[in-house]
Design a protein around this motif. Structure first.
Motif, PDB file in Angstrom:
ATOM      1  N   LEU A 210     -42.546  71.475  17.149  1.00 55.42           N
ATOM      2  CA  LEU A 210     -41.555  71.699  16.189  1.00 55.42           C
ATOM      3  C   LEU A 210     -42.401  72.009  14.604  1.00 55.42           C
ATOM      4  O   LEU A 210     -42.103  72.947  14.070  1.00 55.42           O
ATOM      5  N   GLY A 211     -43.596  71.150  14.724  1.00 55.81           N
ATOM      6  CA  GLY A 211     -44.269  71.309  13.255  1.00 55.81           C
ATOM      7  C   GLY A 211     -45.027  72.547  13.417  1.00 55.81           C
ATOM      8  O   GLY A 211     -45.400  73.186  12.553  1.00 55.81           O
ATOM      9  N   ASN A 212     -45.570  73.156  14.623  1.00 52.34           N
ATOM     10  CA  ASN A 212     -46.135  74.397  14.796  1.00 52.34           C
ATOM     11  C   ASN A 212     -45.378  75.562  14.698  1.00 52.34           C
ATOM     12  O   ASN A 212     -45.851  76.913  14.796  1.00 52.34           O
ATOM     13  N   LEU A 213     -44.080  75.433  14.861  1.00 56.14           N
ATOM     14  CA  LEU A 213     -43.046  76.793  15.174  1.00 56.14           C
ATOM     15  C   LEU A 213     -43.184  77.544  13.550  1.00 56.14           C
ATOM     16  O   LEU A 213     -43.478  76.824  12.883  1.00 56.14           O
ATOM     17  N   PRO A 214     -43.158  78.974  13.499  1.00 57.20           N
ATOM     18  CA  PRO A 214     -43.135  79.602  12.203  1.00 57.20           C
ATOM     19  C   PRO A 214     -42.007  79.168  11.523  1.00 57.20           C
ATOM     20  O   PRO A 214     -41.056  80.075  11.065  1.00 57.20           O
ATOM     21  N   LEU A 215     -42.052  78.094  10.845  1.00 58.36           N
ATOM     22  CA  LEU A 215     -40.834  77.454  10.394  1.00 58.36           C
ATOM     23  C   LEU A 215     -40.331  78.357   9.146  1.00 58.36           C
ATOM     24  O   LEU A 215     -39.143  78.689   9.008  1.00 58.36           O
ATOM     25  N   GLY A 216     -41.381  78.854   8.322  1.00 66.50           N
ATOM     26  CA  GLY A 216     -40.959  79.729   7.105  1.00 66.50           C
ATOM     27  C   GLY A 216     -40.129  80.733   7.682  1.00 66.50           C
ATOM     28  O   GLY A 216     -39.100  81.349   6.987  1.00 66.50           O
ATOM     29  N   THR A 217     -40.745  81.580   8.598  1.00 60.97           N
ATOM     30  CA  THR A 217     -40.309  82.808   9.206  1.00 60.97           C
ATOM     31  C   THR A 217     -38.979  82.503   9.670  1.00 60.97           C
ATOM     32  O   THR A 217     -37.863  83.161   9.746  1.00 60.97           O
ATOM     33  N   ILE A 218     -38.729  81.410  10.574  1.00 60.47           N
ATOM     34  CA  ILE A 218     -37.525  81.076  11.213  1.00 60.47           C
ATOM     35  C   ILE A 218     -36.400  80.927  10.072  1.00 60.47           C
ATOM     36  O   ILE A 218     -35.341  81.516  10.078  1.00 60.47           O
ATOM     37  N   LEU A 219     -36.722  80.112   9.209  1.00 61.77           N
ATOM     38  CA  LEU A 219     -35.667  79.877   8.036  1.00 61.77           C
ATOM     39  C   LEU A 219     -35.251  80.925   7.135  1.00 61.77           C
ATOM     40  O   LEU A 219     -34.108  81.318   7.301  1.00 61.77           O
ATOM     41  N   PHE A 220     -36.348  81.883   6.992  1.00 61.27           N
ATOM     42  CA  PHE A 220     -35.962  83.120   6.368  1.00 61.27           C
ATOM     43  C   PHE A 220     -35.205  84.102   7.188  1.00 61.27           C
ATOM     44  O   PHE A 220     -34.166  84.626   6.657  1.00 61.27           O
ATOM     45  N   GLY A 221     -35.667  84.023   8.346  1.00 64.73           N
ATOM     46  CA  GLY A 221     -34.980  85.096   9.369  1.00 64.73           C
ATOM     47  C   GLY A 221     -33.470  84.660   9.461  1.00 64.73           C
ATOM     48  O   GLY A 221     -32.527  85.293   9.657  1.00 64.73           O
ATOM     49  N   PHE A 222     -33.354  83.130   9.775  1.00 63.53           N
ATOM     50  CA  PHE A 222     -32.236  82.799  10.103  1.00 63.53           C
ATOM     51  C   PHE A 222     -31.154  83.056   8.907  1.00 63.53           C
ATOM     52  O   PHE A 222     -30.078  83.433   9.252  1.00 63.53           O
ATOM     53  N   ILE A 223     -31.542  82.716   7.732  1.00 62.82           N
ATOM     54  CA  ILE A 223     -30.545  82.988   6.628  1.00 62.82           C
ATOM     55  C   ILE A 223     -30.396  84.608   6.532  1.00 62.82           C
ATOM     56  O   ILE A 223     -29.008  85.012   6.158  1.00 62.82           O
ATOM     57  N   VAL A 224     -31.213  85.298   6.763  1.00 58.93           N
ATOM     58  CA  VAL A 224     -30.983  86.952   6.413  1.00 58.93           C
ATOM     59  C   VAL A 224     -30.099  87.229   7.696  1.00 58.93           C
ATOM     60  O   VAL A 224     -29.046  88.040   7.385  1.00 58.93           O
TER      61      VAL A 224
ATOM     62  N   ARG B  56     -35.381  84.866  19.306  1.00 57.07           N
ATOM     63  CA  ARG B  56     -36.907  85.280  19.388  1.00 57.07           C
ATOM     64  C   ARG B  56     -37.894  84.681  18.282  1.00 57.07           C
ATOM     65  O   ARG B  56     -38.976  84.649  18.619  1.00 57.07           O
ATOM     66  N   LEU B  57     -37.257  84.342  17.204  1.00 57.26           N
ATOM     67  CA  LEU B  57     -38.014  83.858  15.929  1.00 57.26           C
ATOM     68  C   LEU B  57     -38.956  82.737  16.456  1.00 57.26           C
ATOM     69  O   LEU B  57     -40.109  82.665  16.039  1.00 57.26           O
ATOM     70  N   PRO B  58     -38.378  81.792  17.027  1.00 55.41           N
ATOM     71  CA  PRO B  58     -39.341  80.533  17.113  1.00 55.41           C
ATOM     72  C   PRO B  58     -40.487  80.781  18.143  1.00 55.41           C
ATOM     73  O   PRO B  58     -41.349  80.149  18.187  1.00 55.41           O
ATOM     74  N   PHE B  59     -40.252  82.067  18.887  1.00 52.92           N
ATOM     75  CA  PHE B  59     -41.541  82.283  19.902  1.00 52.92           C
ATOM     76  C   PHE B  59     -42.472  83.115  19.208  1.00 52.92           C
ATOM     77  O   PHE B  59     -43.528  83.508  19.598  1.00 52.92           O
ATOM     78  N   GLY B  60     -42.133  83.672  17.826  1.00 57.47           N
ATOM     79  CA  GLY B  60     -42.989  84.517  17.017  1.00 57.47           C
ATOM     80  C   GLY B  60     -42.821  85.838  17.645  1.00 57.47           C
ATOM     81  O   GLY B  60     -42.579  86.123  18.546  1.00 57.47           O
ATOM     82  N   VAL B  61     -42.550  86.467  16.304  1.00 53.85           N
ATOM     83  CA  VAL B  61     -42.118  88.079  16.535  1.00 53.85           C
ATOM     84  C   VAL B  61     -43.080  88.734  15.601  1.00 53.85           C
ATOM     85  O   VAL B  61     -43.217  88.377  14.525  1.00 53.85           O
ATOM     86  N   PRO B  62     -43.681  89.854  16.145  1.00 55.97           N
ATOM     87  CA  PRO B  62     -44.551  90.709  15.215  1.00 55.97           C
ATOM     88  C   PRO B  62     -43.923  90.926  13.720  1.00 55.97           C
ATOM     89  O   PRO B  62     -42.773  91.470  13.876  1.00 55.97           O
ATOM     90  N   MET B  63     -44.486  91.027  12.722  1.00 52.07           N
ATOM     91  CA  MET B  63     -43.955  91.374  11.460  1.00 52.07           C
ATOM     92  C   MET B  63     -43.295  92.695  11.378  1.00 52.07           C
ATOM     93  O   MET B  63     -42.076  92.757  10.930  1.00 52.07           O
ATOM     94  N   TRP B  64     -43.927  93.616  11.989  1.00 50.50           N
ATOM     95  CA  TRP B  64     -43.410  95.163  11.962  1.00 50.50           C
ATOM     96  C   TRP B  64     -42.182  95.106  12.587  1.00 50.50           C
ATOM     97  O   TRP B  64     -40.848  95.890  11.908  1.00 50.50           O
ATOM     98  N   GLN B  65     -41.659  94.269  13.648  1.00 53.32           N
ATOM     99  CA  GLN B  65     -40.559  94.425  14.347  1.00 53.32           C
ATOM    100  C   GLN B  65     -39.500  93.537  13.341  1.00 53.32           C
ATOM    101  O   GLN B  65     -38.265  94.000  13.617  1.00 53.32           O
ATOM    102  N   LEU B  66     -39.862  92.535  12.892  1.00 49.69           N
ATOM    103  CA  LEU B  66     -38.856  91.966  11.945  1.00 49.69           C
ATOM    104  C   LEU B  66     -38.322  92.619  11.031  1.00 49.69           C
ATOM    105  O   LEU B  66     -37.059  92.857  10.650  1.00 49.69           O
ATOM    106  N   ALA B  67     -39.504  93.264  10.303  1.00 50.32           N
ATOM    107  CA  ALA B  67     -39.141  94.218   9.127  1.00 50.32           C
ATOM    108  C   ALA B  67     -38.209  95.416   9.622  1.00 50.32           C
ATOM    109  O   ALA B  67     -37.277  95.539   8.736  1.00 50.32           O
TER     110      ALA B  67
END
Lengths: 315, 464
Positions: free
Chosen positions: B320-334, B408-419
């Motif tokens: 849980l600590g190693n998950l991209p938490l910032g990205t997940i939170l940001f992505g979740f809200i968006v 997909r977010l917790p598994f890690g998503v390439p930045m360009w895909q997210l954008a």
């Protein structure tokens, strides 16, 4: 008087039909204006343009000389034909909400709501849900919502439908009072007889076109047929080159009713003189055409082919 | 007009939040959830906590009993008395079985070992006893070959597989499939439920306004767009309030309830861990073994307790600590907001298009389809293969991306895909709001007409 509202050659078309076809109007400030015509004539379409619910395809509406825009919303009050309030909202809150949407501040709105509820003697309803009120009560609340923000132009679509006679009279008095305070009122109705005695000016609309408008007295005089109603006793036998009996009814005990038209240049006193010699006259008065009659006559003159349809709509 | 929009949103919010149903639901759900959670935890823990007690009668003279290792699930106790007495005794003591190691047992070829149980013996029980026996015999054999107990302990190793996820840059992170999938699943479920529950509320709200005929009054004061967006935003605020309260209350309730309900279990394990007080036969049988049988049991227990220990749990937290938490939170809200607004506008349009709530069905279907589809495919396909083509395309299409991408977010998503996905979502959201506003504008004043798709299409092109 200067018009508060002008419609200039307004046109509005929907997918399948033309609702307004080049309608122009002037509504004098401080008057009661009757917008009359059968159902489907285009009245509501015109009102929705004035209240900025929809826009005109062509033409223009001017409010006190300015092109109509959202800043005028605060000066217009509108009671639609389809009455409606939020059912699960308390009367007081609802009025406050609607008034604030019309641009009133919370404090102003609260003070005015108090005043109006007192005026209609319904202070104790403020905390009740709208759905708990009777239909007549809801109508009163709706009327208050329409005039709460002290609009300069009040538009009432079918104003008396749904009111019982007592409340209708109450509303009538309020409307006259508002007019006396300087507001301009537009009545829109297909039941012309319900408003004709209150209107200063009228416009008749039929089949998306204006067929007639102007001050009601002028129109009436214009459509007078020089006809008089006579009631009396005796046997009325009129054979005279100056008069023509349009209608005659025998009543019990030798009474009668008759409508007599005078030919050009003949004065009512000539008829009266003649009648006095022939029968016992009990009533004698000029037959003033009702707006309904004027409307039908006008339609017959201008577009005879649509008359049957229009007449059916009126009945 | 901003203040009118605010007034509308405020009304939508306040009237809903003050409703009895809202208050009841807000209070009831955490209680139910917490109750349910505690119930599940209780069942699960009681399943784990029950310790099968098996009595051992060791006539083999090989001291097998001292090599039988107890675990929290299975405890060995020496049987008392003769074989016949023992057979009755274990039943009387409400123990789960009796293991008999007959005399003359050959270490190389152990045959004739018997296990007596009450009624039918479950496969699981038989397996665990067999496993313990196999281990005991291999211990014995090794001991015979001259190894000391200490050497044996050193030889035996317990391996916990540590899964490490490697990203393109070669950075390592602890990966725990359970934690990652759990997070993905929870996020997707939250978005799915939120859109569904509150989207339908938007639709109902519009329907109510329409059927109460207040639309015309409202529209003479405000623009249809403000009315629609005010409602959508107001209801979103209601939903956020509810979710937040649910979260806080669930946490509160369960932190109060959990210790109350599960606290009583702790001492029991301690009792179970204590050595059996009277083990004379086993003790005498363990003649050539320096340790007492009781101590041997105890030791086995300790060992197993150590081995069992929260290896699994720490790695979940580490993951849980190693998950991209910032990205997940940001992505979740968006995606939460974007998805809600996109679908909310459509739900509003449906509410505006129909007169009767029963007519909503035909328009609901095409809206809910992508939502349900993205959820089902999301938790089945995408969760298993978060980088596959299905996952990629579904996380790009604005109708499915709110759910597909958060999975997909917790598994890690390439930045360009997210954008790209977010850009498409914003475009999609603007598009649906535009379409919905046009349907809404015409629909709210349309009464007594059964609307068809063809007609909805025409509404798009009506002039204001």
């Amino acid at each position: 008087m200067k018009p508060i509202l002008e419609a200039i050659d307004v046109r509005k078309a929907y997918a399948n039909h033309v609702a307004l076809d080049g309608v122009s109007l002037e509504i004098p400030e401080g008057s009661i204006f009757g917008l009359l015509g059968p159902n489907g004539a285009g009245k509501t379409s015109l009102i929705r343009i004035i209240t900025q619910i929809t826009g005109a395809d062509e033409g223009e509406i001017r409010f006190r000389g300015e092109r109509l825009n959202p800043s005028h919303i605060a000066q217009i009050g509108y009671l639609p034909e389809e009455r409606g309030l939020y059912k699960k909202m308390k009367v007081g809150e609802q009025l406050l909400y609607l008034a604030r949407l019309r641009g009133l501040s919370r404090a102003d709105a609260t003070a005015r709501i108090k005043q109006w509820l007192a005026r209609f003697d319904i202070k104790e309803w403020a905390g009740k849900n709208v759905e708990d009120l009777s239909k007549g009560m809801q109508q009163k609340v709706q009327f208050i919502a329409t005039v709460l923000h002290d609009p300069k132009l009040i538009i009432l679509d079918e104003p008396f439908s749904g009111f019982d006679p007592i409340n209708a009279n109450l509303i009538k008095d309020e409307i006259l009072e508002l007019r006396n305070q300087g507001a301009t009122i537009i009545f829109s109705t297909h039941r012309m007889e319900s408003v004709e005695e209150m209107c200063d000016n009228i416009a008749l609309i039929n089949r998306s076109r204006k067929v007639l408008d102007g001050p009601i007295e002028v129109i009436r005089n214009q459509f007078k047929t020089n006809t008089y109603e006579v009631e009396g006793r005796g046997k009325l036998i009129l054979v005279h080159p100056d008069f023509e009996v349009v209608e005659q009814k025998e009543r019990e005990n030798g009474h009668f009713y008759a409508r007599v038209q005078l030919h050009d240049g003949v004065r009512p006193n000539d008829l009266l003189r003649y009648l006095i010699g022939a029968v016992e006259v009990e009533a004698f008065r000029e037959k003033i055409p009702s707006i309904n009659e004027i409307f039908i006559r006008r339609v017959r003159e201008t577009m005879p082919e649509t008359l049957t349809e229009t007449a059916n709509a009126l009945l | 007009m901003a203040s009118k929009f605010f007034l509308i949103a405020q009304r939508e919010y306040l009237t809903r939040v003050r409703k009895k149903a809202f208050i009841v639901l807000t209070l009831a759900v955490p209680l139910l959830l917490a109750g349910f959670g505690v119930f599940i935890a209780k069942i699960a823990s009681s399943d784990n906590d029950t310790t099968d007690v098996v009595e051992v009668r060791d006539d083999s003279g090989l001291n097998v009993a001292s090599h039988l290792v107890s675990t929290p699930q299975l405890r060995f106790e020496p049987a008392v008395g003769t074989l016949a007495e023992a057979k009755k005794g274990f039943q009387k003591a409400k123990h789960d079985g009796l293991l008999v190691l007959p005399a003359g047992l050959d270490v190389e070829k152990p045959a004739g070992v018997q296990f007596f149980g009450k009624g039918n013996i479950s496969l699981k029980k038989q397996l665990t006893v067999e496993t313990a026996l196999n281990k005991a015999f291999s211990d014995l054999k090794m001991q015979k070959s001259g190894l000391s107990q200490e050497q044996l302990d050193r030889l035996r190793s317990k391996v916990d597989l540590q899964a490490i996820s490697l990203d393109e840059t070669g950075k390592e992170a602890d990966s725990n499939a359970l934690a990652t999938s759990g997070t993905a699943y929870a996020l997707a479920l939250a978005i799915y439920l939120f859109i569904f529950i509150y989207g339908v509320q938007i639709m109902r709200g519009v329907g109510e306004e329409k059927s109460s005929r207040i639309m015309e009054v409202m529209l003479s004061s405000v623009k249809p767009f403000d009315l629609m967006m005010g409602k959508i935003v107001g209801i979103a605020a209601v939903g956020l309030t509810q979710f937040l309260l649910w979260g806080v209350l669930s946490f509160g309730v369960s932190s109060v309830l959990m210790p109350l309900l599960t606290g009583g279990d702790k001492p029991k394990t301690e009792v179970a861990a204590k050595p059996a007080p009277n083990a004379p036969e086993a003790a005498s049988a363990a003649a050539d073994e320096p340790q007492s049988a009781g101590a041997a049991f105890d030791k086995g227990m300790d060992k197993s307790a150590k081995n069992m220990n929260p290896v699994g749990r720490t790695s979940i937290f580490a993951t849980l600590g190693n998950l991209p938490l910032g990205t997940i939170l940001f992505g979740f809200i968006v995606y939460f907001l974007g998805g809600y607004l996109l679908y909310g506008a459509l739900f509003g349009a449906v509410g505006a298009a129909v007169d009767d709530q029963t007519d909503t069905q035909q328009f609901m279907f095409p809206i809910t389809m992508p939502l349900i589809l993205s959820y089902i495919v999301g938790v089945s396909v995408i969760l298993r293969n978060p980088d596959g083509p299905v996952a990629f395309w579904m996380s790009m299409i604005p109708f499915t991306s709110p759910i597909a991408m958060v999975i997909r977010l917790p598994f890690g998503v390439p930045m360009w895909q997210l954008a790209l996905s977010i850009t498409l979502l914003i475009l999609g959201f603007i598009g649906t709001v535009w379409v919905a506003a046009r349907i809404y504008r015409v629909g709210i004043l349309m009464y007594g007409k059964k609307v068809t798709y063809r007609e909805l299409g025409k509404w798009m092109f009506y002039k204001g």
